[in-house]
Scaffold this active site. Structure first.
Site, PDB file in Angstrom:
ATOM      1  N   ASP A 181      58.261 -55.455  14.779  1.00  0.00           N
ATOM      2  CA  ASP A 181      58.392 -56.232  15.212  1.00  0.00           C
ATOM      3  C   ASP A 181      58.499 -56.470  16.456  1.00  0.00           C
ATOM      4  O   ASP A 181      59.478 -57.098  16.938  1.00  0.00           O
ATOM      5  CB  ASP A 181      59.881 -57.149  13.904  1.00  0.00           C
ATOM      6  CG  ASP A 181      60.009 -58.720  14.480  1.00  0.00           C
ATOM      7  OD1 ASP A 181      59.075 -59.469  14.240  1.00  0.00           O
ATOM      8  OD2 ASP A 181      61.331 -58.960  13.756  1.00  0.00           O
ATOM      9  N   ARG A 227      63.484 -65.751  18.035  1.00  0.00           N
ATOM     10  CA  ARG A 227      63.532 -66.892  19.136  1.00  0.00           C
ATOM     11  C   ARG A 227      64.409 -66.501  19.453  1.00  0.00           C
ATOM     12  O   ARG A 227      64.677 -67.005  20.611  1.00  0.00           O
ATOM     13  CB  ARG A 227      63.211 -67.975  18.502  1.00  0.00           C
ATOM     14  CG  ARG A 227      63.541 -68.515  17.529  1.00  0.00           C
ATOM     15  CD  ARG A 227      63.547 -69.618  16.531  1.00  0.00           C
ATOM     16  NE  ARG A 227      62.853 -69.476  15.597  1.00  0.00           N
ATOM     17  CZ  ARG A 227      61.829 -69.733  14.687  1.00  0.00           C
ATOM     18  NH1 ARG A 227      62.328 -70.438  14.845  1.00  0.00           N
ATOM     19  NH2 ARG A 227      60.716 -68.696  14.454  1.00  0.00           N
ATOM     20  N   ASP A 272      67.597 -64.440   9.885  1.00  0.00           N
ATOM     21  CA  ASP A 272      65.985 -64.231  10.017  1.00  0.00           C
ATOM     22  C   ASP A 272      65.023 -64.712  11.050  1.00  0.00           C
ATOM     23  O   ASP A 272      63.896 -64.257  11.135  1.00  0.00           O
ATOM     24  CB  ASP A 272      65.119 -63.693   9.145  1.00  0.00           C
ATOM     25  CG  ASP A 272      63.812 -63.045   8.510  1.00  0.00           C
ATOM     26  OD1 ASP A 272      64.055 -61.876   9.827  1.00  0.00           O
ATOM     27  OD2 ASP A 272      63.021 -62.971   7.596  1.00  0.00           O
ATOM     28  N   LYS A 294      59.074 -59.375  22.103  1.00  0.00           N
ATOM     29  CA  LYS A 294      60.026 -59.614  21.575  1.00  0.00           C
ATOM     30  C   LYS A 294      59.850 -58.431  20.674  1.00  0.00           C
ATOM     31  O   LYS A 294      58.670 -57.837  20.768  1.00  0.00           O
ATOM     32  CB  LYS A 294      59.795 -60.460  20.206  1.00  0.00           C
ATOM     33  CG  LYS A 294      60.381 -60.367  18.994  1.00  0.00           C
ATOM     34  CD  LYS A 294      59.899 -61.414  17.998  1.00  0.00           C
ATOM     35  CE  LYS A 294      60.647 -60.622  16.304  1.00  0.00           C
ATOM     36  NZ  LYS A 294      60.484 -61.644  15.347  1.00  0.00           N
ATOM     37  N   LYS A 354      65.658 -60.472   3.775  1.00  0.00           N
ATOM     38  CA  LYS A 354      64.635 -60.377   3.538  1.00  0.00           C
ATOM     39  C   LYS A 354      64.583 -59.844   2.023  1.00  0.00           C
ATOM     40  O   LYS A 354      65.096 -59.286   1.845  1.00  0.00           O
ATOM     41  CB  LYS A 354      63.128 -59.487   4.299  1.00  0.00           C
ATOM     42  CG  LYS A 354      63.156 -59.976   5.872  1.00  0.00           C
ATOM     43  CD  LYS A 354      62.569 -59.388   6.643  1.00  0.00           C
ATOM     44  CE  LYS A 354      61.842 -59.592   7.998  1.00  0.00           C
ATOM     45  NZ  LYS A 354      61.740 -61.201   8.400  1.00  0.00           N
ATOM     46  N   GLU A 358      65.267 -64.763  14.281  1.00  0.00           N
ATOM     47  CA  GLU A 358      66.303 -63.776  15.255  1.00  0.00           C
ATOM     48  C   GLU A 358      65.499 -63.602  16.686  1.00  0.00           C
ATOM     49  O   GLU A 358      65.909 -63.812  17.725  1.00  0.00           O
ATOM     50  CB  GLU A 358      66.953 -62.381  14.613  1.00  0.00           C
ATOM     51  CG  GLU A 358      66.158 -61.534  14.624  1.00  0.00           C
ATOM     52  CD  GLU A 358      64.288 -61.336  14.312  1.00  0.00           C
ATOM     53  OE1 GLU A 358      63.399 -61.104  14.176  1.00  0.00           O
ATOM     54  OE2 GLU A 358      64.834 -62.195  12.912  1.00  0.00           O
ATOM     55  N   ASP A 369      63.748 -55.301  11.407  1.00  0.00           N
ATOM     56  CA  ASP A 369      64.404 -56.512  10.980  1.00  0.00           C
ATOM     57  C   ASP A 369      64.129 -56.419   9.359  1.00  0.00           C
ATOM     58  O   ASP A 369      63.313 -56.675   8.906  1.00  0.00           O
ATOM     59  CB  ASP A 369      63.277 -57.377  11.654  1.00  0.00           C
ATOM     60  CG  ASP A 369      63.612 -59.141  11.405  1.00  0.00           C
ATOM     61  OD1 ASP A 369      64.262 -59.417  11.501  1.00  0.00           O
ATOM     62  OD2 ASP A 369      62.367 -59.497  11.763  1.00  0.00           O
TER      63      ASP A 369
END
Length: 508
Positions: free
Chosen positions: A293, A356, A352, A270, A282, A354, A275
């Protein structure tokens, strides 16, 4: 980067600015560990008493500095705690040696040359010490004022050279152990650099350029899919996550191939270079460290390069799913439906969640090559941090034996991990009335739900595991052992060790 030199353990040791010795914890007080005999002799055999007077106990992570007596070619002795003294005829645990070397290396910041006389009973112990030195001496100072005379503005800077004592000349395995530790340590530290780089300087395009440079340097094959190629290929997950940012997404395929290999591993990372949460923004206090991230992609990148440097007889392909998750008029909205690279449709209930989505596209692309196993690595869920804390990552898999094997590999490598289930009853919570699946399910067990989502995008019959490194990937607290503040490089050693075992014919 700290330079490593290997020398046999001879009294009184090489000329250096400091010499590091080990001290164990026993019932009667600190005990000088093997490797420090010459230093103890210089104190007329009374070094343990001197350390006890100074308050040292030998506890793990304890560091005591004292002036060296006459007879040693160094002005400073550094005693580092190894923890409990092992049983008779038992050697010191590799992780204890690794952590002690890291503590000492960090404590010698700014020192030009230090000798390490820690216990060495074979190549494995020496490798652990070498790794600890390289990882403990790490410093990220790229954005500090320009160093002068090789030092940082405050006069610190990393340890310059470490002389490792105990590798006897002519004995097989010692130099190879140091060379292996050097390759892994340097690439792990490069992963840390990537995680620590501010997102204004590391967007998906910049990350892809780093991968391109490494491919050119180490003879790897690389393919970079830019925004247009992703559109042409139907990578709806990566495009959906990256659609709100001015920095366009990338999918990078970085491959190491050995001419004699008969096994193929695929590592998927990933790579959300920042993010914000997207439209599902967030809350305040949760954005400041979101440059981390992309730690999964950094770990995959480092592992592939390390495998190439070590010349492992296994094919390793790294997939870096790179995007920036930002809110804007072009961003994916909660309620949107994305058509993924696999053809499945996903209802996005929370932008959020995201990671996956980008992983799903990359996992399906990796599956198309039918590797012997796929391992994905991701800072995926806060739920995993709640479950396992800040120092342990979770392992999920579609094969129990593979999950157990990966757990053993991680622990052997010095990376705390724990096996987690994939409960079938949680899958129903991701049913969508408008799409094949939703990207969210039940709130409780959210880390397991994410694993179940990813499983949907693994090709039939392919062994797969998922490492959720959300806790240990970024250390917001103080440094400990060989772990610095900031990016940690978690999972690199696990991935490299898995590749080594696969090369040796044991995929697990």
């Amino acid at each position: 980067m700290t330079a490593l030199t290997l020398k046999p353990a001879v009294a009184p040791g090489p000329r250096a600015d400091a010499i590091v010795i080990g001290v164990a914890k026993a019932g009667t007080g600190p005990v000088v560990a093997p490797g420090a005999e010459a230093v103890d002799q210089a104190y007329d055999g009374g070094l343990a008493g001197v350390l006890k007077t100074l308050g040292a106990s030998g506890a793990e992570g304890e560091l005591t500095k004292l002036p060296a007596p006459a007879g040693l070619d160094t002005p400073l002795v550094v005693a580092v705690g190894l923890g409990a003294e092992p049983e008779a005829d038992a050697g010191y645990d590799a992780e204890a040696l690794r952590r002690a070397a890291g503590v000492a290396a960090r404590g010698l910041s700014g020192t030009k040359k230090a000798a390490f006389a820690l216990p060495v009973d074979g190549p494995g112990a020496l490798a652990a010490i070498a790794e600890g030195v390289l990882l403990g001496a790490y410093a990220f100072d790229a954005y500090k004022e320009s160093p002068k005379d090789g030092e940082a503005k405050d006069g610190s800077g990393p340890l310059g050279e470490a002389v490792l004592l105990g590798g006897e000349e002519g004995e097989a395995g010692f130099q190879a152990a140091v060379d292996r530790a050097t390759a892994i340590g340097e690439e792990l530290n490069r992963a840390r650099d990537l995680v620590n780089t501010p997102p204004n300087d590391l967007d998906p395009e910049a990350f892809a350029a780093v991968a391109q440079a490494a491919a050119d340097e180490h003879g790897l094959t690389i393919e970079v899919l830019d925004e247009q190629a992703l559109k042409d290929g139907g990578y709806g997950g990566i495009l959906g996550v990256g659609g709100g940012s001015a920095s366009t997404p990338r999918l990078v395929k970085l491959a190491y191939k050995h001419p004699e290999a008969d096994k193929h591993l695929a590592y998927v990372g990933k790579g959300i270079t920042y993010d914000s949460g997207g439209i599902s923004l967030k809350p305040a206090g949760h954005n400041e460290t979101m440059k981390c991230d992309m730690a999964g992609a950094a770990a995959v990148f480092a592992a592939v390069v390390a495998a190439a440097r070590l010349g492992l007889k296994v094919n390793v392909t790294g997939w870096l799913a790179l995007a920036e998750n930002m809110p804007s008029g072009s961003a994916t909205r909660p309620g949107d439906v994305l058509r993924m690279y696999s053809g499945k449709t996903v209802e996005v209930l929370n932008t959020d969640a995201e990671g996956r989505l980008v992983l799903a596209d990359a996992l399906w692309a990796a599956s198309a090559e039918e590797p012997d196993a796929i391992v994905d690595v991701a800072t995926l869920t806060g739920a995993m941090v709640l479950a396992l804390g800040n120092r342990t990552f979770g392992i999920m898999a579609n094969d129990d034996a593979f999950r157990t094997s990966l757990h053993e590999v991680a622990e052997e490598s010095g990376e705390p991990a724990w096996q987690m289930p994939l409960p079938e009853h949680l899958r129903k919570g991701m049913d969508s009335p408008v799409a094949d699946i939703a990207n969210m399910g039940e709130r409780m067990g959210g880390g397991l739900v994410a694993g179940l989502f990813l499983r949907e995008f693994i090709g039939e019959g392919i062994t797969w595991a998922h490492l959720d490194i959300a806790g240990p990937a970024f250390n917001e607290g103080g440094p400990f052992g060989y772990t610095p503040k900031g990016g940690t490089g978690t999972a690199v050693r696990t991935l490299v060790r898995l590749a080594e075992q696969t090369a040796d014919g044991d995929l697990g």
